[in-house]
Design an enzyme around this catalytic site. Structure first.
Site, PDB file in Angstrom:
ATOM      1  N   GLU A  61       0.830  -1.209   0.000  1.00 47.96           N
ATOM      2  CA  GLU A  61       0.000   0.000   0.000  1.00 47.96           C
ATOM      3  C   GLU A  61       0.867   1.264   0.000  1.00 47.96           C
ATOM      4  O   GLU A  61       1.976   1.258   0.524  1.00 47.96           O
ATOM      5  CB  GLU A  61      -0.866   0.026   1.259  1.00 47.96           C
ATOM      6  CG  GLU A  61      -1.843  -1.120   1.311  1.00 47.96           C
ATOM      7  CD  GLU A  61      -2.675  -1.125   2.583  1.00 47.96           C
ATOM      8  OE1 GLU A  61      -3.293  -2.161   2.845  1.00 47.96           O
ATOM      9  OE2 GLU A  61      -2.689  -0.113   3.313  1.00 47.96           O
ATOM     10  N   CYS A  84       3.368   8.292   1.342  1.00 46.23           N
ATOM     11  CA  CYS A  84       3.806   7.331   2.354  1.00 46.23           C
ATOM     12  C   CYS A  84       3.946   5.994   1.625  1.00 46.23           C
ATOM     13  O   CYS A  84       2.955   5.482   1.085  1.00 46.23           O
ATOM     14  CB  CYS A  84       2.750   7.269   3.450  1.00 46.23           C
ATOM     15  SG  CYS A  84       3.083   5.984   4.652  1.00 46.23           S
ATOM     16  N   CYS A 124       5.250  -7.556   7.516  1.00 41.54           N
ATOM     17  CA  CYS A 124       6.227  -7.085   8.500  1.00 41.54           C
ATOM     18  C   CYS A 124       6.456  -8.164   9.548  1.00 41.54           C
ATOM     19  O   CYS A 124       5.545  -8.902   9.893  1.00 41.54           O
ATOM     20  CB  CYS A 124       5.706  -5.810   9.170  1.00 41.54           C
ATOM     21  SG  CYS A 124       6.908  -5.055  10.278  1.00 41.54           S
ATOM     22  N   CYS A 166       3.724  -5.697  15.871  1.00 46.32           N
ATOM     23  CA  CYS A 166       3.058  -4.744  16.779  1.00 46.32           C
ATOM     24  C   CYS A 166       1.568  -5.099  16.825  1.00 46.32           C
ATOM     25  O   CYS A 166       0.946  -5.298  15.785  1.00 46.32           O
ATOM     26  CB  CYS A 166       3.242  -3.305  16.292  1.00 46.32           C
ATOM     27  SG  CYS A 166       4.962  -2.866  16.048  1.00 46.32           S
ATOM     28  N   CYS A 188      -1.354  -3.248  14.791  1.00 45.06           N
ATOM     29  CA  CYS A 188      -1.113  -2.964  13.375  1.00 45.06           C
ATOM     30  C   CYS A 188      -1.636  -4.082  12.465  1.00 45.06           C
ATOM     31  O   CYS A 188      -1.326  -5.257  12.670  1.00 45.06           O
ATOM     32  CB  CYS A 188       0.391  -2.785  13.184  1.00 45.06           C
ATOM     33  SG  CYS A 188       0.896  -2.694  11.484  1.00 45.06           S
ATOM     34  N   LEU A 238       7.076   5.136  19.435  1.00 43.57           N
ATOM     35  CA  LEU A 238       7.320   4.920  20.858  1.00 43.57           C
ATOM     36  C   LEU A 238       6.101   4.267  21.501  1.00 43.57           C
ATOM     37  O   LEU A 238       6.191   3.205  22.094  1.00 43.57           O
ATOM     38  CB  LEU A 238       7.632   6.269  21.522  1.00 43.57           C
ATOM     39  CG  LEU A 238       8.563   6.272  22.705  1.00 43.57           C
ATOM     40  CD1 LEU A 238       9.846   5.522  22.417  1.00 43.57           C
ATOM     41  CD2 LEU A 238       8.867   7.697  23.121  1.00 43.57           C
ATOM     42  N   ASN A 273      -6.288   3.947  14.874  1.00 42.51           N
ATOM     43  CA  ASN A 273      -7.402   3.443  14.070  1.00 42.51           C
ATOM     44  C   ASN A 273      -7.863   2.109  14.632  1.00 42.51           C
ATOM     45  O   ASN A 273      -7.057   1.333  15.135  1.00 42.51           O
ATOM     46  CB  ASN A 273      -6.930   3.191  12.635  1.00 42.51           C
ATOM     47  CG  ASN A 273      -6.757   4.474  11.882  1.00 42.51           C
ATOM     48  OD1 ASN A 273      -7.671   5.284  11.793  1.00 42.51           O
ATOM     49  ND2 ASN A 273      -5.568   4.686  11.338  1.00 42.51           N
ATOM     50  N   CYS A 290      -2.977   1.104   8.000  1.00 38.80           N
ATOM     51  CA  CYS A 290      -2.043   0.562   7.028  1.00 38.80           C
ATOM     52  C   CYS A 290      -2.031  -0.966   7.057  1.00 38.80           C
ATOM     53  O   CYS A 290      -1.935  -1.568   8.111  1.00 38.80           O
ATOM     54  CB  CYS A 290      -0.660   1.108   7.358  1.00 38.80           C
ATOM     55  SG  CYS A 290       0.600   0.395   6.359  1.00 38.80           S
TER      56      CYS A 290
HETATM   57  S1  SF4 Z   1       3.605  -0.804  13.139  1.00 39.16           S
HETATM   58 FE1  SF4 Z   1       3.162  -2.520  11.756  1.00 39.16          FE
HETATM   59  S2  SF4 Z   1       4.428  -2.132   9.933  1.00 39.16           S
HETATM   60 FE2  SF4 Z   1       5.246  -0.836  11.593  1.00 39.16          FE
HETATM   61  S3  SF4 Z   1       6.850  -2.091  12.571  1.00 39.16           S
HETATM   62 FE3  SF4 Z   1       4.965  -2.520  13.729  1.00 39.16          FE
HETATM   63  S4  SF4 Z   1       4.080  -4.348  12.721  1.00 39.16           S
HETATM   64 FE4  SF4 Z   1       5.602  -3.480  11.319  1.00 39.16          FE
END
Ligand code: SF4
Length: 350
Positions: free
Chosen positions: A94, A107, A114, A118, A121, A217, A292, A335
């Protein structure tokens, strides 16, 4: 991508020149090929001033990265455009183009998926497929520019993926995108966002490329941080803040801290006081992001009252902080969501 051919658009002009002279072509041919790539040529056939043997060489031993628009969503409220791009192997990422007073900003993604995991996400939830090449990062900018007929002046590496987990390709991208032979975008107009891989921040600082660093952070201490960001277990906050101070000293660029406000997790006054204490005396800026909603998580956005209280506490202790303006709120699924929906849609179709 496991393609043994040479990725032409990931080469600098010096590297291309060496490649062609090694194969017996005169040096000036590199400049001609570079000019065609800059004009958007996608095959050697389009490079009309090249001799047949050079075209053959390019056709047989090289490839030119392109990204195809699979989906495009346009905000009804502003000019924000969200793209789903695909590459030669069918993988998708994206990118989002936003229109600000000072120009267009994009962006882009640096990886397909990934590894960082996190918990807030959507990209992290889809797992990891592969890293992008430098040319695939450039291809996202070029495709958006071509589609919108605009010049993009700012680039943010904050889409899918952790840029510092794809270090070599990202550094190559930075070197290319800032060069006159490529998109010629000033380093000060580029921001790299990382979840905080400390040794790679140190390595990046050593390159002295004056790009802006944004560090996710999302918490005032390791205990809360490691609940949402597994990377915090490997690199404690103290080390992370040390690396940020060193980055500022090496590049002169102020570090931005991204802080997603999640109701009941990290948005209390106590968290704000603790954060202010940790960032005291640092040349930095805190970007607060009302999180989000992500499918499959229980996280919800902080109330406006909480957001305001958080900003007030930071500001009162001399820490510059703003709540990020939400552009494209109608298309701003977090995202990774667009790719996730696309994959699910394709699976249903099979
Ligand atoms: S926020 Fe999402 S894309 Fe960014 S480092 Fe963490 S898991 Fe990966």
């Amino acid at each position: 991508m496991t393609d043994s051919r040479i990725d032409l658009k990931s080469l600098t002009q010096a590297e291309l020149s060496e490649l062609l002279t090694d194969r017996g072509f005169p040096k000036y041919r590199a400049k001609q090929v570079m000019d065609w790539l800059q004009k958007g040529a996608v095959s050697a056939d389009e490079m009309t001033n090249l001799p047949a043997d050079l075209k053959n060489f390019i056709q047989n031993y090289c490839y030119i990265s392109v990204s195809i628009i699979e989906k495009k969503l346009i905000s009804r409220y502003d000019k924000t455009v969200k793209y789903l791009f695909s590459f030669a192997d069918g993988e998708c990422v994206e990118a989002v183009v936003m229109c600000y007073r000072h120009g267009y900003s994009i962006c882009i993604s640096t990886q397909v998926g990934c590894k960082m995991g996190c918990t807030f996400c959507a990209t992290g939830k889809s797992g990891f497929s592969r890293s992008l090449t430098a040319s695939e990062m450039i291809a996202q900018i070029e495709a958006a520019q071509r589609d919108l007929h605009v010049r993009i002046s700012n680039v943010v590496l904050m889409g899918m993926g952790e840029p510092l987990d794809n270090f070599e390709n990202v550094v190559r991208f930075l070197q290319l995108v800032t060069s006159e032979q490529s998109l010629n975008i000033g380093a000060r107009h580029i921001t790299l966002s990382t979840c905080g891989i400390v040794p790679k921040i140190d390595e990046l600082a050593a390159y002295h490329i004056p790009i802006n660093l944004a560090v996710s952070l999302h918490a005032p201490n390791d205990e809360i941080r490691s609940r949402t960001m597994p990377v915090a277990k490997a690199y404690p906050m103290e080390e992370l803040l040390r690396a940020c101070r060193d980055y500022f000293a090496a590049t002169g660029r102020r570090v931005t801290f991204e802080y997603a406000l999640i109701a009941g997790v990290n948005d209390s006054d106590r968290c704000a006081y603790e954060l202010a204490e940790k960032l005291k005396g640092m040349g930095c800026h805190v970007n607060l992001i009302p999180v989000n909603a992500v499918e499959g998580t229980h996280y919800t956005k902080s109330s406006v009252k909480r957001q305001q209280s958080f900003v007030k506490i930071l500001a009162g202790r001399g820490i510059a902080a703003t709540v990020r303006r939400t552009l494209g709120s109608d298309i701003n699924a977090s995202c990774g969501q667009l790719r996730r929906n696309h994959i699910n849609f394709k699976k249903e179709d099979e």
